[in-house]
Motif scaffolding. Structure first.
Motif, PDB file in Angstrom:
ATOM      1  N   ILE A   1       0.836  -1.198   0.000  1.00  0.00           N
ATOM      2  CA  ILE A   1       0.000   0.000   0.000  1.00  0.00           C
ATOM      3  C   ILE A   1       0.873   1.252   0.000  1.00  0.00           C
ATOM      4  N   PHE A   2       1.895   1.282   0.866  1.00  0.00           N
ATOM      5  CA  PHE A   2       2.731   2.477   0.993  1.00  0.00           C
ATOM      6  C   PHE A   2       3.706   2.649  -0.168  1.00  0.00           C
ATOM      7  N   LEU A   3       4.205   1.558  -0.713  1.00  0.00           N
ATOM      8  CA  LEU A   3       5.204   1.640  -1.776  1.00  0.00           C
ATOM      9  C   LEU A   3       4.621   1.416  -3.166  1.00  0.00           C
ATOM     10  N   GLY A   4       3.360   1.096  -3.247  1.00  0.00           N
ATOM     11  CA  GLY A   4       2.742   0.738  -4.519  1.00  0.00           C
ATOM     12  C   GLY A   4       2.842   1.822  -5.575  1.00  0.00           C
ATOM     13  N   LYS A   5       2.544   3.058  -5.211  1.00  0.00           N
ATOM     14  CA  LYS A   5       2.566   4.142  -6.195  1.00  0.00           C
ATOM     15  C   LYS A   5       3.983   4.429  -6.671  1.00  0.00           C
ATOM     16  N   ALA A   6       4.936   4.377  -5.766  1.00  0.00           N
ATOM     17  CA  ALA A   6       6.329   4.629  -6.149  1.00  0.00           C
ATOM     18  C   ALA A   6       6.835   3.537  -7.093  1.00  0.00           C
ATOM     19  N   ILE A   7       6.520   2.303  -6.781  1.00  0.00           N
ATOM     20  CA  ILE A   7       6.963   1.191  -7.626  1.00  0.00           C
ATOM     21  C   ILE A   7       6.266   1.255  -8.985  1.00  0.00           C
ATOM     22  N   ALA A   8       4.983   1.582  -8.999  1.00  0.00           N
ATOM     23  CA  ALA A   8       4.253   1.697 -10.261  1.00  0.00           C
ATOM     24  C   ALA A   8       4.852   2.806 -11.120  1.00  0.00           C
ATOM     25  N   GLY A   9       5.256   3.909 -10.491  1.00  0.00           N
ATOM     26  CA  GLY A   9       5.892   4.996 -11.233  1.00  0.00           C
ATOM     27  C   GLY A   9       7.205   4.570 -11.856  1.00  0.00           C
ATOM     28  N   LYS A  10       7.995   3.807 -11.121  1.00  0.00           N
ATOM     29  CA  LYS A  10       9.271   3.309 -11.661  1.00  0.00           C
ATOM     30  C   LYS A  10       9.035   2.383 -12.846  1.00  0.00           C
ATOM     31  N   PHE A  11       8.073   1.479 -12.740  1.00  0.00           N
ATOM     32  CA  PHE A  11       7.765   0.583 -13.852  1.00  0.00           C
ATOM     33  C   PHE A  11       7.285   1.373 -15.065  1.00  0.00           C
ATOM     34  N   LYS A  12       6.502   2.415 -14.826  1.00  0.00           N
ATOM     35  CA  LYS A  12       6.017   3.240 -15.928  1.00  0.00           C
ATOM     36  C   LYS A  12       7.178   3.954 -16.612  1.00  0.00           C
ATOM     37  N   ASP A  13       8.134   4.476 -15.822  1.00  0.00           N
ATOM     38  CA  ASP A  13       9.310   5.135 -16.394  1.00  0.00           C
ATOM     39  C   ASP A  13      10.139   4.174 -17.238  1.00  0.00           C
ATOM     40  N   VAL A  14      10.354   2.977 -16.724  1.00  0.00           N
ATOM     41  CA  VAL A  14      11.130   1.981 -17.464  1.00  0.00           C
ATOM     42  C   VAL A  14      10.400   1.595 -18.743  1.00  0.00           C
ATOM     43  N   GLY A  15       9.081   1.426 -18.665  1.00  0.00           N
ATOM     44  CA  GLY A  15       8.309   1.095 -19.859  1.00  0.00           C
ATOM     45  C   GLY A  15       8.384   2.183 -20.919  1.00  0.00           C
ATOM     46  N   THR A  16       8.344   3.430 -20.473  1.00  0.00           N
ATOM     47  CA  THR A  16       8.449   4.554 -21.403  1.00  0.00           C
ATOM     48  C   THR A  16       9.821   4.581 -22.061  1.00  0.00           C
ATOM     49  N   GLN A  17      10.876   4.357 -21.279  1.00  0.00           N
ATOM     50  CA  GLN A  17      12.229   4.345 -21.839  1.00  0.00           C
ATOM     51  C   GLN A  17      12.402   3.216 -22.844  1.00  0.00           C
ATOM     52  N   ILE A  18      11.832   2.062 -22.555  1.00  0.00           N
ATOM     53  CA  ILE A  18      11.923   0.940 -23.495  1.00  0.00           C
ATOM     54  C   ILE A  18      11.150   1.257 -24.771  1.00  0.00           C
ATOM     55  N   GLN A  19       9.996   1.862 -24.615  1.00  0.00           N
ATOM     56  CA  GLN A  19       9.170   2.189 -25.776  1.00  0.00           C
ATOM     57  C   GLN A  19       9.842   3.237 -26.660  1.00  0.00           C
ATOM     58  N   ASN A  20      10.560   4.167 -26.062  1.00  0.00           N
ATOM     59  CA  ASN A  20      11.195   5.243 -26.822  1.00  0.00           C
ATOM     60  C   ASN A  20      12.637   4.915 -27.242  1.00  0.00           C
ATOM     61  N   ALA A  21      13.100   3.725 -26.924  1.00  0.00           N
ATOM     62  CA  ALA A  21      14.477   3.350 -27.229  1.00  0.00           C
ATOM     63  C   ALA A  21      14.684   3.210 -28.738  1.00  0.00           C
ATOM     64  N   GLN A  22      15.862   3.598 -29.176  1.00  0.00           N
ATOM     65  CA  GLN A  22      16.225   3.471 -30.575  1.00  0.00           C
ATOM     66  C   GLN A  22      17.060   2.212 -30.763  1.00  0.00           C
ATOM     67  N   PRO A  23      16.846   1.474 -31.838  1.00  0.00           N
ATOM     68  CA  PRO A  23      17.619   0.265 -32.059  1.00  0.00           C
ATOM     69  C   PRO A  23      19.098   0.588 -32.313  1.00  0.00           C
ATOM     70  N   VAL A  24      19.968  -0.297 -31.881  1.00  0.00           N
ATOM     71  CA  VAL A  24      21.409  -0.129 -32.087  1.00  0.00           C
ATOM     72  C   VAL A  24      21.740  -0.560 -33.517  1.00  0.00           C
ATOM     73  N   GLN A  25      22.526   0.277 -34.205  1.00  0.00           N
ATOM     74  CA  GLN A  25      22.871  -0.053 -35.595  1.00  0.00           C
ATOM     75  C   GLN A  25      24.342  -0.325 -35.742  1.00  0.00           C
TER      76      GLN A  25
END
Length: 63
Positions: A39-63
């Motif tokens: 309950i106390f850490l849920g929002k913080a952990i959800a925010g971290k997962f959202k940030d990581v998901g956004t970074q993965i989604q916006n990642a550029q492929p290595v060429q």
């Protein structure tokens, strides 16, 4: 008759049921602590997962 009384006294002195109830209380306490942490850490952990998901989604492929 005396043997039956000793048998009943032996059952009353047995501690296996007490140990089992203590384990049950301990498990309940751990469960409450886990729920409180979620309950106390849920929002913080959800925010971290959202940030990581956004970074993965916006990642550029290595060429």
């Amino acid at each position: 008759m005396l043997q039956k009384i000793r048998g009943v006294i032996g059952l009353l002195n047995e501690e296996r049921g007490g140990v089992l109830s203590e384990y049950g209380l301990l498990i309940a306490l751990v469960a409450v602590a886990c729920i409180a942490a979620m309950i106390f850490l849920g929002k913080a952990i959800a925010g971290k997962f959202k940030d990581v998901g956004t970074q993965i989604q916006n990642a550029q492929p290595v060429q």
